[in-house]
Design a protein around this motif. Structure first.
Motif, PDB file in Angstrom:
ATOM      1  N   ARG A  92       2.688  12.732  12.537  1.00 18.34           N
ATOM      2  CA  ARG A  92       3.578  13.881  12.365  1.00 18.34           C
ATOM      3  C   ARG A  92       3.966  14.086  10.900  1.00 18.34           C
ATOM      4  O   ARG A  92       4.737  14.997  10.599  1.00 18.34           O
ATOM      5  CB  ARG A  92       4.840  13.694  13.204  1.00 18.34           C
ATOM      6  N   GLY A  93       3.453  13.264   9.996  1.00 15.33           N
ATOM      7  CA  GLY A  93       3.680  13.504   8.583  1.00 15.33           C
ATOM      8  C   GLY A  93       4.475  12.452   7.844  1.00 15.33           C
ATOM      9  O   GLY A  93       4.691  12.586   6.631  1.00 15.33           O
ATOM     10  N   ASP A  94       4.906  11.389   8.520  1.00 16.64           N
ATOM     11  CA  ASP A  94       5.650  10.321   7.859  1.00 16.64           C
ATOM     12  C   ASP A  94       4.661   9.315   7.284  1.00 16.64           C
ATOM     13  O   ASP A  94       4.273   8.350   7.937  1.00 16.64           O
ATOM     14  CB  ASP A  94       6.596   9.641   8.846  1.00 16.64           C
ATOM     15  N   GLY A  95       4.232   9.536   6.037  1.00 18.11           N
ATOM     16  CA  GLY A  95       3.222   8.686   5.420  1.00 18.11           C
ATOM     17  C   GLY A  95       3.638   7.238   5.272  1.00 18.11           C
ATOM     18  O   GLY A  95       2.794   6.348   5.215  1.00 18.11           O
ATOM     19  N   ALA A  96       4.936   6.991   5.211  1.00 16.20           N
ATOM     20  CA  ALA A  96       5.423   5.623   5.036  1.00 16.20           C
ATOM     21  C   ALA A  96       5.371   4.819   6.335  1.00 16.20           C
ATOM     22  O   ALA A  96       5.637   3.610   6.322  1.00 16.20           O
ATOM     23  CB  ALA A  96       6.851   5.646   4.500  1.00 16.20           C
ATOM     24  N   ALA A  97       5.047   5.456   7.443  1.00 16.28           N
ATOM     25  CA  ALA A  97       5.054   4.757   8.737  1.00 16.28           C
ATOM     26  C   ALA A  97       3.922   3.745   8.857  1.00 16.28           C
ATOM     27  O   ALA A  97       4.016   2.805   9.640  1.00 16.28           O
ATOM     28  CB  ALA A  97       4.976   5.768   9.877  1.00 16.28           C
ATOM     29  N   LEU A  98       2.822   3.932   8.100  1.00 17.96           N
ATOM     30  CA  LEU A  98       1.704   2.997   8.121  1.00 17.96           C
ATOM     31  C   LEU A  98       1.491   2.390   6.750  1.00 17.96           C
ATOM     32  O   LEU A  98       1.617   3.069   5.721  1.00 17.96           O
ATOM     33  CB  LEU A  98       0.410   3.687   8.569  1.00 17.96           C
ATOM     34  N   SER A  99       1.140   1.116   6.722  1.00 19.32           N
ATOM     35  CA  SER A  99       0.809   0.426   5.476  1.00 19.32           C
ATOM     36  C   SER A  99      -0.598   0.805   5.037  1.00 19.32           C
ATOM     37  O   SER A  99      -1.372   1.407   5.796  1.00 19.32           O
ATOM     38  CB  SER A  99       0.894  -1.085   5.675  1.00 19.32           C
ATOM     39  N   ASP A 100      -0.980   0.412   3.832  1.00 18.41           N
ATOM     40  CA  ASP A 100      -2.341   0.660   3.347  1.00 18.41           C
ATOM     41  C   ASP A 100      -3.364  -0.014   4.266  1.00 18.41           C
ATOM     42  O   ASP A 100      -4.413   0.563   4.575  1.00 18.41           O
ATOM     43  CB  ASP A 100      -2.506   0.136   1.928  1.00 18.41           C
ATOM     44  N   GLN A 101      -3.067  -1.242   4.700  1.00 24.74           N
ATOM     45  CA  GLN A 101      -3.995  -1.948   5.583  1.00 24.74           C
ATOM     46  C   GLN A 101      -4.147  -1.208   6.907  1.00 24.74           C
ATOM     47  O   GLN A 101      -5.252  -1.095   7.447  1.00 24.74           O
ATOM     48  CB  GLN A 101      -3.508  -3.375   5.836  1.00 24.74           C
TER      49      GLN A 101
END
Length: 370
Positions: free
Chosen positions: A223-232
């Motif tokens: 839904r647009g929350d880029g911080a919800a997932l880590s790079d890994q």
């Protein structure tokens, strides 16, 4: 005995045993070309419709991954029906021995499944399959591992009279007990003019089952929350849609194609054999086929597969990296069995993947975000 030892050795190599990591031959895969984390994050920064093209076979009716729809708002009466269904789901008085409830085999704290390969019914009877998680059950077209039933209310009532589950002789026995219990008044209020009936009992259970899904970190990311997932985890998302080929069968908001596939886990010819959908349909092509499970909240419902064979997601990833399971004949007579070739024919979507250890770790990290 020799074949049983072969299965055990194969399972150990895949990391099936509890606590196993990414061991086995698959670790010999070449190290992948380094992935630019910033580039991947940018590629997945927009809505799912803008994500990089997935690696999908031509015969797959792919639907892009995305956030699940939020549960619709309910009226006060519907909310009360949900509450009634929740109480009934936990009520061991619905079983013949007064010890088994729906939650005994679909425990909320265990992802609406159990922490063991199979569950136990009345009198401690051992079940045959791992209870499917129920998070998205209200969105399914068919149920159970073999596609048994297409009406959720009817399917919710079926365990009440199954001899190896809740063990009642007839549904009328259950309804009579409910009519004499404290919740009888709630039935009369919530189902005016009907009270306790098979239809109202099924409707109350379905009302509850329709509320089980919940937001995940992946939903927030989609839904647009880029911080919800880590790079890994974003790397794992990319692998899921491309090299790891998971999205050929696990796609759309439910993360399942709703179809049946042969992973060569039927244990054909073994005492533990389970021929899957064939048991229901009698069609030879359905031997060894089981319904694609939804991956929503998958980390909550270990162990995995229809027989609970894999205690960890690491083992599941090793299994798919290897290209699925094995079916082999002990002798010429077994090889000539008319169902053998069907049991040995794996889904066309399975193939060895050659994932490196760090790719497997990224894939598991993403699965845990679902």
């Amino acid at each position: 005995m020799t074949r049983r030892l072969h299965w055990i050795g194969w399972a150990l190599a895949l990391g099936v045993v509890a606590g196993a990591g990414f061991g086995g031959a698959a670790e010999a895969a070449e190290a992948p070309v380094p992935i630019d984390a910033a580039g991947l994050r940018a590629a997945y920064a927009g809505p799912p419709s803008s994500w990089p093209a997935p690696d999908i076979d031509s015969d797959v009716a792919f639907v892009e991954l995305g956030a699940a729809s939020p549960s619709p708002a309910t009226s006060p009466m519907e909310a009360d029906r949900v509450a009634l269904g929740a109480r009934l789901f936990q009520d061991s008085g619905l079983s013949a021995d007064g010890r088994v409830s729906c939650a005994s085999c679909h425990a909320p704290e265990q992802g609406f499944s159990v922490a063991t390969p199979v569950a136990r019914g009345v009198g401690g009877i051992v079940g045959r399959r791992n209870p499917p998680a129920l998070f998205t059950v209200s969105l399914q077209a068919v149920f159970d591992w073999d596609g048994r039933g297409s009406d959720l209310a009817q399917r919710a009532l079926a365990p009440l009279t199954a001899p190896d589950e809740m063990g009642n002789g007839t549904l009328d026995v259950v309804l009579a007990r409910l009519a004499a219990a404290a919740d009888a008044a709630a039935f009369e209020r919530l189902f005016p003019g009907e009270g306790v009936s098979a239809r109202s009992l099924g409707a109350a259970l379905v009302a509850f089952l329709s509320t089980l899904d919940q937001d995940s970190r992946f939903d927030r990311f989609a839904r647009g929350d880029g911080a919800a997932l880590s790079d890994q985890e974003i790397e794992g998302l990319h692998l899921f849609r491309t090299k790891a080929r998971c999205a050929n069968c696990h796609f759309g908001p439910r993360l399942s194609d709703g179809l049946f596939h042969n992973l060569r886990l039927s244990f054909f010819g073994e005492k533990a054999a389970d021929l899957g959908r064939y048991v229901l349909t009698g069609r030879p092509e359905d031997v060894g086929r089981f319904r694609t499970a939804s991956l929503r909240h998958i980390c909550a419902s270990a162990p995995y597969m229809h027989n609970g064979l894999f205690p960890t997601l690491d083992g599941v990833v090793n299994f798919y990296d290897r290209g699925g399971g094995e079916v082999w004949a002990r002798n010429a007579r077994e090889a000539a069995h008319p169902l053998y070739r069907h049991a040995a024919r794996a889904s066309a979507h399975l193939r060895p993947l050659g994932l490196a250890p760090q790719e497997k770790a990224a894939l598991v990290a993403f699965l845990r975000s679902l």
